[in-house]
Motif scaffolding. Structure first.
Motif, short mmCIF file in Angstrom:
data_model
loop_
_atom_site.label_atom_id
_atom_site.label_comp_id
_atom_site.label_asym_id
_atom_site.label_seq_id
_atom_site.Cartn_x
_atom_site.Cartn_y
_atom_site.Cartn_z
N ILE A 55 -6.42 1.96 -6.60
CA ILE A 55 -7.65 2.08 -5.82
C ILE A 55 -8.46 3.29 -6.29
O ILE A 55 -9.68 3.19 -6.51
CB ILE A 55 -7.33 2.20 -4.32
N GLN A 56 -7.79 4.41 -6.47
CA GLN A 56 -8.49 5.63 -6.88
C GLN A 56 -9.11 5.47 -8.26
O GLN A 56 -10.20 5.99 -8.53
CB GLN A 56 -7.53 6.82 -6.85
N ALA A 57 -8.42 4.75 -9.15
CA ALA A 57 -8.97 4.52 -10.50
C ALA A 57 -10.28 3.75 -10.42
O ALA A 57 -11.23 4.01 -11.18
CB ALA A 57 -7.95 3.78 -11.36
N GLN A 58 -10.33 2.76 -9.50
CA GLN A 58 -11.56 2.00 -9.32
C GLN A 58 -12.67 2.88 -8.73
O GLN A 58 -13.83 2.77 -9.11
CB GLN A 58 -11.29 0.81 -8.39
N VAL A 59 -12.29 3.75 -7.82
CA VAL A 59 -13.26 4.68 -7.24
C VAL A 59 -13.78 5.64 -8.30
O VAL A 59 -14.99 5.91 -8.40
CB VAL A 59 -12.63 5.47 -6.06
N ASP A 60 -12.88 6.14 -9.14
CA ASP A 60 -13.28 7.05 -10.22
C ASP A 60 -14.22 6.36 -11.21
O ASP A 60 -15.03 7.02 -11.87
CB ASP A 60 -12.04 7.56 -10.96
N ALA A 61 -14.10 5.02 -11.31
CA ALA A 61 -14.97 4.25 -12.21
C ALA A 61 -16.34 3.96 -11.58
O ALA A 61 -17.18 3.33 -12.23
CB ALA A 61 -14.29 2.95 -12.59
N GLY A 62 -16.54 4.40 -10.33
CA GLY A 62 -17.84 4.27 -9.72
C GLY A 62 -17.94 3.33 -8.55
O GLY A 62 -19.01 3.18 -7.94
N LYS A 86 -17.12 1.92 -4.66
CA LYS A 86 -16.85 2.49 -3.35
C LYS A 86 -15.46 2.10 -2.89
O LYS A 86 -15.05 0.95 -3.05
CB LYS A 86 -17.89 2.00 -2.34
N ARG A 87 -14.75 3.06 -2.28
CA ARG A 87 -13.38 2.80 -1.83
C ARG A 87 -13.31 1.60 -0.90
O ARG A 87 -12.43 0.75 -1.04
CB ARG A 87 -12.82 4.05 -1.14
N GLU A 88 -14.25 1.52 0.04
CA GLU A 88 -14.22 0.42 1.00
C GLU A 88 -14.43 -0.93 0.32
O GLU A 88 -13.88 -1.95 0.74
CB GLU A 88 -15.25 0.63 2.11
N ASP A 89 -15.20 -0.93 -0.78
CA ASP A 89 -15.43 -2.18 -1.51
C ASP A 89 -14.17 -2.60 -2.27
O ASP A 89 -13.86 -3.80 -2.35
CB ASP A 89 -16.59 -2.03 -2.48
N VAL A 90 -13.46 -1.63 -2.83
CA VAL A 90 -12.22 -1.93 -3.54
C VAL A 90 -11.20 -2.53 -2.57
O VAL A 90 -10.57 -3.55 -2.85
CB VAL A 90 -11.64 -0.67 -4.22
N ILE A 91 -11.04 -1.89 -1.43
CA ILE A 91 -10.08 -2.37 -0.43
C ILE A 91 -10.50 -3.73 0.11
O ILE A 91 -9.67 -4.63 0.28
CB ILE A 91 -9.93 -1.34 0.71
N ALA A 92 -11.79 -3.92 0.32
CA ALA A 92 -12.28 -5.21 0.80
C ALA A 92 -11.99 -6.31 -0.20
O ALA A 92 -11.67 -7.45 0.17
CB ALA A 92 -13.78 -5.13 1.09
N GLY A 93 -12.09 -5.99 -1.49
CA GLY A 93 -11.79 -6.98 -2.52
C GLY A 93 -10.33 -7.39 -2.51
O GLY A 93 -10.00 -8.55 -2.75
N ILE A 94 -9.45 -6.43 -2.22
CA ILE A 94 -8.02 -6.74 -2.16
C ILE A 94 -7.67 -7.53 -0.91
O ILE A 94 -6.90 -8.48 -0.95
CB ILE A 94 -7.20 -5.42 -2.20
N THR A 95 -8.26 -7.15 0.21
CA THR A 95 -7.86 -7.73 1.50
C THR A 95 -8.63 -9.00 1.87
O THR A 95 -8.33 -9.62 2.88
CB THR A 95 -8.06 -6.71 2.64
N ARG A 96 -9.58 -9.39 1.03
CA ARG A 96 -10.42 -10.54 1.33
C ARG A 96 -9.60 -11.78 1.68
O ARG A 96 -9.94 -12.55 2.59
CB ARG A 96 -11.35 -10.84 0.15
N HIS A 117 0.83 -1.20 0.00
CA HIS A 117 0.00 0.00 0.00
C HIS A 117 0.87 1.25 0.00
O HIS A 117 1.28 1.77 1.03
CB HIS A 117 -0.94 0.02 1.20
N GLY A 118 1.16 1.70 -1.20
CA GLY A 118 1.91 2.92 -1.42
C GLY A 118 1.28 3.66 -2.58
O GLY A 118 0.12 3.40 -2.96
N GLU A 119 2.02 4.55 -3.19
CA GLU A 119 1.47 5.39 -4.25
C GLU A 119 0.92 4.61 -5.44
O GLU A 119 -0.19 4.90 -5.91
CB GLU A 119 2.55 6.39 -4.72
N PRO A 120 1.64 3.59 -5.97
CA PRO A 120 1.09 2.86 -7.12
C PRO A 120 -0.24 2.17 -6.81
O PRO A 120 -1.18 2.24 -7.61
CB PRO A 120 2.20 1.86 -7.46
N VAL A 121 -0.33 1.49 -5.67
CA VAL A 121 -1.57 0.80 -5.32
C VAL A 121 -2.67 1.81 -5.00
O VAL A 121 -3.84 1.59 -5.35
CB VAL A 121 -1.35 -0.17 -4.13
N GLU A 122 -2.31 2.91 -4.37
CA GLU A 122 -3.32 3.94 -4.10
C GLU A 122 -3.88 4.48 -5.41
O GLU A 122 -5.08 4.78 -5.51
CB GLU A 122 -2.70 5.07 -3.27
#
Length: 262
Positions: free
Chosen positions: A200-207, A209-219, A192-197
């Motif tokens: 995450i932001q690209a997924q948020v920009d695509a519509g 939710k940030r928490e859902d993106v992070i949950a998908g990674i950390t599952r 979790h640094g600038e590239p991964v952030e």
């Protein structure tokens, strides 16, 4: 401090974990040689380190060029008393995301040249200065043991090249031990640094939710978080410290348990 009075070379000092490795090594007492192709970014990181009282020099280097690797090793040794105590091979080329059917052999060859042979070139250049107690860490990826892909393809070329680096590390450890040099590998997962952030932001920009993106990674990550960049860097730096002085030929998985080696 963990790296007091040590001279450490970090290749691949970019916006990701490379800059964290350099900054933390300096904060832990090392004199740091920053290496990458982007000179302006190197100078920015060097300036930050020096402003905080650390010691650092920035030396542009393309690890696909033998002469540049040799020049880097020679200058690093000359800057800090003729000795190098640690080398972290973290320079990389990711290459294309692709499936087997549309893979590009030339792109894969470039990934191999940078990710595997680049580490070989730089280690070979530094060997005379690492003798009698020096340590090398080759930064690899969990993708070598846990294939990763999606609708846009797989990070196949990158992972295959890093898989070759994993094997090279074992041969380096077996051979360079006769000179008193340790060689280990760190297999990184999500960092979790600038590239991964940015991902995450690209997924948020695509519509999404940030928490859902992070949950998908950390599952599938047992510790429940994306491993922070600084903590990942500290695990790598431990392997060049005296805390690991009798460890060589080992592979350390740094991924929060996302992949647990048998």
């Amino acid at each position: 401090m963990l790296l007091q009075n040590k001279v450490v070379i970090v290749s691949g000092v970019g916006p990701g974990m490379g800059q964290a490795l350099a900054r933390i090594a300096a904060a832990e007492g090392a004199s740091v040689i920053l290496a990458a192709r982007n000179q302006s970014f190197l100078e920015e990181v060097r300036g930050d380190i020096v402003a905080k009282g650390g010691k650092a020099v920035a030396i542009p280097c393309d690890v696909s060029d033998e002469a540049q690797c040799k020049a880097l090793a020679e200058r690093a040794a000359a800057e800090f008393g003729g000795r190098v105590h640690g080398l972290i091979n973290s320079a990389y080329y990711h290459g294309d995301w692709s499936f087997i059917e549309n893979s590009d052999a030339a792109d894969m060859a470039k990934a191999f040249d940078v990710n595997c042979l680049g580490a070989l070139r730089l280690t070979r250049a530094c060997t005379p200065y690492l003798r009698d107690g020096g340590a090398v860490v080759n930064v690899s990826t969990m993708a070598t043991v846990r294939p990763f892909g999606g609708e846009h393809g797989m990070e196949m070329g990158y992972a295959v090249a890093k898989g070759a680096l994993n094997t090279l590390s074992k041969y380096m450890a077996t051979d360079l031990g006769r000179f008193g040099i340790r060689v280990n590998t760190c297999r990184m997962g999500w960092i979790h640094g600038e590239p991964v952030e940015g991902h995450i932001q690209a997924q948020v920009d695509a519509g999404l939710k940030r928490e859902d993106v992070i949950a998908g990674i950390t599952r599938d990550i047992p510790i429940g978080i994306i491993p922070p960049e600084d903590d990942c860097a500290r695990a790598v730096l431990m392997m060049i410290s005296d805390f690991s002085r009798v460890v060589t030929g080992a592979t350390l998985d740094v991924n929060g348990g996302h992949w647990i080696a048998p």
